[in-house]
Design an enzyme around this catalytic site. Structure first.
Site, PDB file in Angstrom:
ATOM      1  N   ASP A 123     -92.016  14.636  27.299  1.00 18.24           N
ATOM      2  CA  ASP A 123     -92.117  15.966  27.908  1.00 18.24           C
ATOM      3  C   ASP A 123     -92.815  15.947  29.267  1.00 18.24           C
ATOM      4  O   ASP A 123     -92.971  16.985  29.912  1.00 18.24           O
ATOM      5  CB  ASP A 123     -92.857  16.927  26.959  1.00 18.24           C
ATOM      6  N   ASP A 250     -97.262  -3.267  32.175  1.00 17.81           N
ATOM      7  CA  ASP A 250     -97.238  -2.078  33.044  1.00 17.81           C
ATOM      8  C   ASP A 250     -98.629  -1.455  33.160  1.00 17.81           C
ATOM      9  O   ASP A 250     -98.840  -0.588  34.017  1.00 17.81           O
ATOM     10  CB  ASP A 250     -96.240  -1.033  32.515  1.00 17.81           C
ATOM     11  N   ASN A 251     -99.550  -1.888  32.328  1.00 17.88           N
ATOM     12  CA  ASN A 251    -100.912  -1.364  32.398  1.00 17.88           C
ATOM     13  C   ASN A 251    -101.869  -2.379  33.007  1.00 17.88           C
ATOM     14  O   ASN A 251    -103.077  -2.308  32.793  1.00 17.88           O
ATOM     15  CB  ASN A 251    -101.399  -0.959  31.007  1.00 17.88           C
TER      16      ASN A 251
HETATM   17  P1  AMP Z   1     -98.607   4.642  28.766  1.00 11.71           P
HETATM   18  O1  AMP Z   1     -98.673   4.431  27.296  1.00 11.71           O
HETATM   19  O2  AMP Z   1     -99.377   5.835  29.261  1.00 11.71           O
HETATM   20  O3  AMP Z   1     -98.900   3.407  29.546  1.00 11.71           O
HETATM   21  O4  AMP Z   1     -97.073   5.025  29.076  1.00 11.71           O
HETATM   22  C1  AMP Z   1     -96.004   4.153  28.880  1.00 11.71           C
HETATM   23  C2  AMP Z   1     -94.744   4.766  29.455  1.00 11.71           C
HETATM   24  O5  AMP Z   1     -94.404   5.959  28.751  1.00 11.71           O
HETATM   25  C3  AMP Z   1     -94.833   5.175  30.917  1.00 11.71           C
HETATM   26  O6  AMP Z   1     -93.556   4.976  31.489  1.00 11.71           O
HETATM   27  C4  AMP Z   1     -95.174   6.642  30.825  1.00 11.71           C
HETATM   28  O7  AMP Z   1     -94.821   7.343  32.000  1.00 11.71           O
HETATM   29  C5  AMP Z   1     -94.328   7.072  29.644  1.00 11.71           C
HETATM   30  N1  AMP Z   1     -94.864   8.265  28.967  1.00 11.71           N
HETATM   31  C6  AMP Z   1     -95.975   8.364  28.203  1.00 11.71           C
HETATM   32  N2  AMP Z   1     -96.126   9.632  27.753  1.00 11.71           N
HETATM   33  C7  AMP Z   1     -95.103  10.356  28.240  1.00 11.71           C
HETATM   34  C8  AMP Z   1     -94.689  11.730  28.121  1.00 11.71           C
HETATM   35  N3  AMP Z   1     -95.390  12.608  27.423  1.00 11.71           N
HETATM   36  N4  AMP Z   1     -93.566  12.111  28.779  1.00 11.71           N
HETATM   37  C9  AMP Z   1     -92.856  11.224  29.493  1.00 11.71           C
HETATM   38  N5  AMP Z   1     -93.173   9.923  29.633  1.00 11.71           N
HETATM   39  C10 AMP Z   1     -94.286   9.483  29.021  1.00 11.71           C
HETATM   40 MG    MG Z   2     -99.185   2.988  31.399  1.00 11.67          MG
END
Ligand code: AMP
Ligand code: MG
Length: 476
Positions: A123, A250-251
């Site tokens: 979202d 990616d982190n």
């Molecule tokens: P993260 O776990 O924050 O490192 O996110 C991993 C991936 O999932 C990244 O590409 C984020 O942009 C995407 N992502 C995480 N939460 C959402 C969300 N609520 N809506 C869209 N993309 C998300």
């Molecule tokens: Mg991330």
């Protein structure tokens, strides 16, 4: 240079347009300012915003785009728990790069700012709870002296976010030296041309490591400096008991900052395999695994850069391998010197490594508090922990004292106050209920972590068995 105004540049969008999408943040219903980091705003030359209180919530919710911004969502890929995926900013927008009064460049990114072409099924939003969590822990890491992205503001959106239960939505403004990740290079290597990979790499070198431009093989040199930065970072995490929790490629930021405070947490009782993340069932990102994972991620980074190391693949592989092979020794050297610092051992010899290893074995066996132990040694005070009743530990302490530890030096490496999980949760629970006082009190204490006062002692203890059931979550 003009101070105290938006000074935004957008050099990232001068890269080939495969690397980003032009994308404005999606406005929110009812922006309300929850937190604003005035001292960071001052450092960034954004102090003038204090006089425009009503506008702060508009800017940092994405409802008003500042002058000079070219909002984009960045493309990247990444290995998540070992598996390759196309990702990208699915819920973040880069407004631009703020130039501070001495010419430093900082990404200003809104997180939770709505859907983008990279949102996949998501979202594009974030919960108030998790944005408060990122703010608290990233700022605490900063005060602990560990490279990290910073948090400038949290604005609640007046919108609901569905994560099973309904949450209040929020946008966090993240400030970073950049958001270029290992995953950005994986994206270039897998979905772009060699020219695009080269332009990203040249840009990164110019932006973060300009000193290596003139070296013999700047691309290989980039791998080396990034490796050194990551080693320093992980050693620093281990100094304070930090567990990142989701070290996907990616982190992992190329400039060596801690990024993406999802399921991270601090270890209380020492155990090398400590994990709090609910989804990390195989303990991939456990406390002690962080160095192995950094090495694994750097191998992925090296693979993405391979065509730039040499025109001959075999030679490129050889160059990368011989560099990556240095990782383990360098990490161990740095790690031991960090622990020696924590123990005040000034001129360490080989036998001191045995002393360290023996201590960790005892701490693991008796589940000793990782933070408290070093303070107790420094103060020469016993803790109310079973370790202190053990003869083995008493003789260990004698051996350590024989090394004439520098007690003053220890204070610089051993924090008194860390964001203990139960206090973090306590502050966040009150915060989402509209009471920010516990949050602000805790943040205040965490902003001076090496200096304690007696009435702060309650912040140093963990309730019995709290951690046994404590879990943290991703992507909320
Ligand atoms: P993260 O776990 O924050 O490192 O996110 C991993 C991936 O999932 C990244 O590409 C984020 O942009 C995407 N992502 C995480 N939460 C959402 C969300 N609520 N809506 C869209 N993309 C998300
Ligand atoms: Mg991330």
């Amino acid at each position: 240079m003009k101070k105290n105004s938006w000074q935004l540049e957008n050099t990232y969008s001068e890269l080939p347009d495969t690397f980003y999408n032009l994308q404005a943040p999606i406005p929110v219903k009812k922006p309300e300012l929850v937190l604003f980091n005035e001292s960071l705003a001052y450092d960034l030359g954004l102090d003038f915003l204090k006089k425009e209180k009503a506008k702060i919530a508009d800017y940092f919710s994405g409802n008003k785009v500042p002058k000079g911004a070219t909002p984009i969502s960045q493309a990247y890929a990444g290995h998540q728990f070992g598996h390759f995926n196309m990702l990208g900013d699915g819920r973040a927008i880069l407004l631009g790069e703020q130039i501070d009064s001495i010419g430093n460049r900082f990404d200003i990114q809104l997180k939770g700012s709505g859907r983008t072409p990279f949102s996949r099924g998501g979202d594009g939003r974030a919960t108030l709870y998790s944005m408060l969590r990122e703010y608290l822990i990233s700022e605490s890491m900063h005060f602990l002296g560990i490279p990290t992205t910073r948090s400038l503001a949290v604005v609640s959106t007046g919108e609901q976010v569905y994560r099973g239960p309904i949450h209040e939505g929020a946008v966090l403004t993240r400030v970073a030296s950049s958001h270029i990740r290992v995953g950005t290079f994986e994206f270039a290597r897998n979905f772009g041309s060699i020219e695009e990979l080269k332009s990203l790499t040249d840009y990164t070198i110019q932006r973060h490591y300009p000193k290596i431009v003139k070296t013999e093989n700047p691309y290989l040199e980039l791998l080396k400096v990034v490796m050194y930065e990551q080693i320093d970072l992980v050693v620093n995490w281990m100094r304070v008991g930090f567990i990142h929790g989701v070290m996907n490629t990616d982190n992992m930021s190329i400039c060596g900052e801690t990024i993406d405070y999802g399921p991270c947490a601090f270890m209380n009782a020492y155990h090398p395999k400590t994990v709090f993340s609910s989804i990390d069932t195989n303990k991939r990102y456990a406390f002690v695994n962080q160095s192995y994972i950094a090495h694994w991620n750097l191998t992925i980074f090296a693979n993405a850069l391979l065509p730039l190391f040499s025109n001959h693949e075999e030679k490129a592989v050889k160059l990368a391998k011989s560099l990556l092979n240095e990782f383990q020794n360098r990490f161990l050297d740095q790690w031991y010197s960090m622990i020696f610092n924590k123990l005040g051992i000034v001129n360490p010899n080989k036998k001191d490594q045995v002393l360290v290893n023996d201590l960790l074995i005892l701490m693991e066996e008796y589940k000793t508090d990782y933070t408290q132990l070093f303070i107790a040694l420094e103060k020469n005070q016993a803790l109310d922990e079973s370790l202190f009743e053990q003869e083995e530990f008493k003789s260990w302490t004698q051996a350590w004292k024989h090394r004439n530890p520098d007690l003053e030096q220890m204070k610089k490496y051993n924090p008194r106050i860390i964001p203990r999980n139960h206090w973090v949760e306590n502050a966040l629970d009150a915060g989402v209920d509209g009471d920010m006082i516990p949050f602000k009190n805790l943040l205040e204490l965490l902003s001076n972590p090496y200096d304690s006062k007696p009435d702060e002692l309650i912040y140093e203890k963990t309730p019995v068995d709290f951690d046994a059931s404590y879990q943290t979550f991703c992507g909320t």
